[in-house]
Write a protein that holds these residues in place. Structure first.
Motif, PDB file in Angstrom:
ATOM      1  N   ILE A 194     -54.485   3.051 -58.221  1.00 41.02           N
ATOM      2  CA  ILE A 194     -53.566   3.093 -57.144  1.00 41.02           C
ATOM      3  C   ILE A 194     -52.480   2.124 -57.342  1.00 41.02           C
ATOM      4  O   ILE A 194     -51.391   2.452 -57.115  1.00 41.02           O
ATOM      5  CB  ILE A 194     -54.466   2.426 -55.771  1.00 41.02           C
ATOM      6  CG1 ILE A 194     -55.591   3.518 -55.310  1.00 41.02           C
ATOM      7  CG2 ILE A 194     -53.151   2.438 -54.666  1.00 41.02           C
ATOM      8  CD1 ILE A 194     -56.216   2.889 -54.160  1.00 41.02           C
ATOM      9  N   LEU A 195     -52.621   1.121 -57.951  1.00 43.28           N
ATOM     10  CA  LEU A 195     -51.636   0.211 -58.359  1.00 43.28           C
ATOM     11  C   LEU A 195     -50.695   0.700 -59.209  1.00 43.28           C
ATOM     12  O   LEU A 195     -49.320   0.702 -59.120  1.00 43.28           O
ATOM     13  CB  LEU A 195     -51.958  -1.208 -59.109  1.00 43.28           C
ATOM     14  CG  LEU A 195     -51.086  -2.085 -59.848  1.00 43.28           C
ATOM     15  CD1 LEU A 195     -50.125  -2.902 -58.626  1.00 43.28           C
ATOM     16  CD2 LEU A 195     -52.067  -3.391 -60.544  1.00 43.28           C
ATOM     17  N   ILE A 196     -51.255   1.671 -60.435  1.00 49.39           N
ATOM     18  CA  ILE A 196     -50.226   2.475 -61.195  1.00 49.39           C
ATOM     19  C   ILE A 196     -49.290   3.272 -60.503  1.00 49.39           C
ATOM     20  O   ILE A 196     -48.449   3.501 -60.827  1.00 49.39           O
ATOM     21  CB  ILE A 196     -51.201   2.890 -62.405  1.00 49.39           C
ATOM     22  CG1 ILE A 196     -51.735   1.687 -63.318  1.00 49.39           C
ATOM     23  CG2 ILE A 196     -50.332   3.664 -63.537  1.00 49.39           C
ATOM     24  CD1 ILE A 196     -52.747   2.143 -64.120  1.00 49.39           C
ATOM     25  N   VAL A 197     -50.295   3.881 -59.732  1.00 42.11           N
ATOM     26  CA  VAL A 197     -49.600   5.198 -58.947  1.00 42.11           C
ATOM     27  C   VAL A 197     -48.410   4.486 -57.983  1.00 42.11           C
ATOM     28  O   VAL A 197     -47.301   5.087 -57.850  1.00 42.11           O
ATOM     29  CB  VAL A 197     -50.342   5.899 -58.043  1.00 42.11           C
ATOM     30  CG1 VAL A 197     -49.849   6.698 -57.044  1.00 42.11           C
ATOM     31  CG2 VAL A 197     -51.446   6.573 -58.574  1.00 42.11           C
ATOM     32  N   GLY A 198     -48.727   3.523 -57.318  1.00 45.69           N
ATOM     33  CA  GLY A 198     -47.433   2.801 -56.637  1.00 45.69           C
ATOM     34  C   GLY A 198     -46.230   2.306 -57.261  1.00 45.69           C
ATOM     35  O   GLY A 198     -45.173   2.663 -57.006  1.00 45.69           O
ATOM     36  N   LEU A 199     -46.599   1.821 -58.594  1.00 44.31           N
ATOM     37  CA  LEU A 199     -45.411   1.563 -59.404  1.00 44.31           C
ATOM     38  C   LEU A 199     -44.747   2.732 -59.971  1.00 44.31           C
ATOM     39  O   LEU A 199     -43.536   2.823 -60.101  1.00 44.31           O
ATOM     40  CB  LEU A 199     -46.162   0.687 -60.947  1.00 44.31           C
ATOM     41  CG  LEU A 199     -46.770  -0.472 -60.644  1.00 44.31           C
ATOM     42  CD1 LEU A 199     -47.339  -1.244 -61.891  1.00 44.31           C
ATOM     43  CD2 LEU A 199     -45.625  -1.581 -60.078  1.00 44.31           C
ATOM     44  N   MET A 200     -45.519   3.772 -60.401  1.00 45.43           N
ATOM     45  CA  MET A 200     -44.654   5.166 -60.793  1.00 45.43           C
ATOM     46  C   MET A 200     -43.978   5.785 -59.599  1.00 45.43           C
ATOM     47  O   MET A 200     -42.897   6.309 -59.784  1.00 45.43           O
ATOM     48  CB  MET A 200     -45.787   6.012 -60.984  1.00 45.43           C
ATOM     49  CG  MET A 200     -46.479   5.766 -62.667  1.00 45.43           C
ATOM     50  SD  MET A 200     -45.568   5.217 -63.756  1.00 45.43           S
ATOM     51  CE  MET A 200     -45.537   3.665 -63.962  1.00 45.43           C
TER      52      MET A 200
END
Length: 340
Positions: A155-161
């Protein structure tokens, strides 16, 4: 809650009141402390011009600093708990990027709007509405991913993307925008605590209290989540439901703050760390109360620093929060490591 915590909270509250009064005294017009107090106790003894300046300009700005400080500090604490990551902050899921994209479409694409709509959407409520819509659209994407995965890192990576994607669109809009439109968007992105009416502050306060109420109702679950997803599940907590609630509360708190004053850096990242180091606890009951006083104190101090030479110019609040805050965070973290 032990006596040390209570005494420290009371001491910080006194500091908050002092910072609030000092903030009211600063500006292009010098107003004595005594007159500031008299405005609220015996206004007939104060010059009408001073009354007008304090009640119509400085008081709303100081109240805004308090509200924004609380919203960003609490949402930063929630993100650090959710991801169990000390560098997590309120905008890590792209709330700020979504808000910025909405405002970018408004300001940088203003030439495509009819003049009648332009007047409506460039008002305080109009900019806030567009900002909230941008945040909400991006939030739906994050929640969609959250419902399909169990890993918070994903979820963190998706938010950053998502944040990178929206920033790319903003850069394209910026490239093709006029100098005047670009200037307006740049000023918004620097953040500003001024220009909010009492009506806007009422709306801000109501939404803030809704978010805080939801947050305080999750205190025990947040404490359990700190010990890991497995431990939280063993306590009968649905981690996925709790995660979505945390994301929604954070989006509400950080979203309304960004909508009304623009993105404000540092506060949401640093204040939770200050709370942990001052109170020496990971209990969310104590840390949430700490955020309620530390966040406003820090933002009031930063806003006061922007008033230096205010008769000639005002320093952007974002510049002060970063310059003032980043060294403090490094110092606090190094001090914490040294005592281990």
């Amino acid at each position: 809650m032990n006596n040390r915590v209570v005494a420290l909270l009371l001491g910080l509250f006194v500091v908050l009141l002092l910072c609030f009064v000092v903030n009211l005294s600063l500006g292009g017009v010098t107003i004595p402390f005594k007159s500031i107090i008299q405005v609220f106790i015996d206004p007939e003894q104060v010059k009408s011009t001073w009354q007008y300046i304090i009640l119509n300009y400085r008081l709303p700005k100081a109240i805004t600093a308090v509200l924004v400080g609380i919203a960003l500090s609490v949402s930063g604490l929630l993100m650090q708990t959710l991801f169990r990551n000390p560098i997590a902050e309120p905008y890590i899921l792209g709330v700020s990027s979504g808000a910025s994209l909405g405002v970018a479409f408004l300001f940088l694409g203003a030439s495509f709007l009819p003049s009648s709509l332009l007047i409506i959407f460039t008002s305080t409520y109009g900019v806030a509405l567009v900002s909230i819509i941008g945040s909400f659209v991006l939030l739906l994407g994050v929640l969609g991913v959250s419902s399909k995965v169990n890993n918070t890192v994903t979820i963190l990576i998706v938010g950053l993307m998502f944040g990178s994607f929206t920033n790319a669109i903003i850069n394209i809009l910026t490239y093709f925008s006029s100098a005047e439109d670009l200037k307006r968007f740049t000023f918004w992105s620097m953040g500003s605590l001024g220009n909010l009416s009492y009506g806007v502050l009422v709306v801000f306060s109501v939404l803030l209290f809704i978010g805080l109420g939801a947050c305080f109702s999750l205190i025990r679950k947040l404490d359990a989540l700190l010990l890991g997803d497995s431990y939280a599940s063993s306590m009968g907590i649905s981690v996925k439901v709790l995660r979505n609630k945390i994301i929604l509360i954070t989006a509400l708190l950080a979203g309304i703050s960004t909508a009304f004053v623009g993105p404000i850096a540092f506060v949401g990242l640093a204040v939770p760390h200050m709370g942990r180091l001052l109170f020496k606890t990971s209990s969310h009951r104590t840390l949430l109360l700490a955020c309620l006083v530390l966040g406003p104190i820090i933002l009031l101090i930063c806003d006061s620093l922007t008033q230096i030479n205010s008769d000639r110019y005002l320093i952007p609040i974002n510049a002060i929060t970063s310059l003032f805050g980043a060294p403090i965070v490094v110092w606090l973290l190094l001090g914490k490591k040294a005592h281990r």
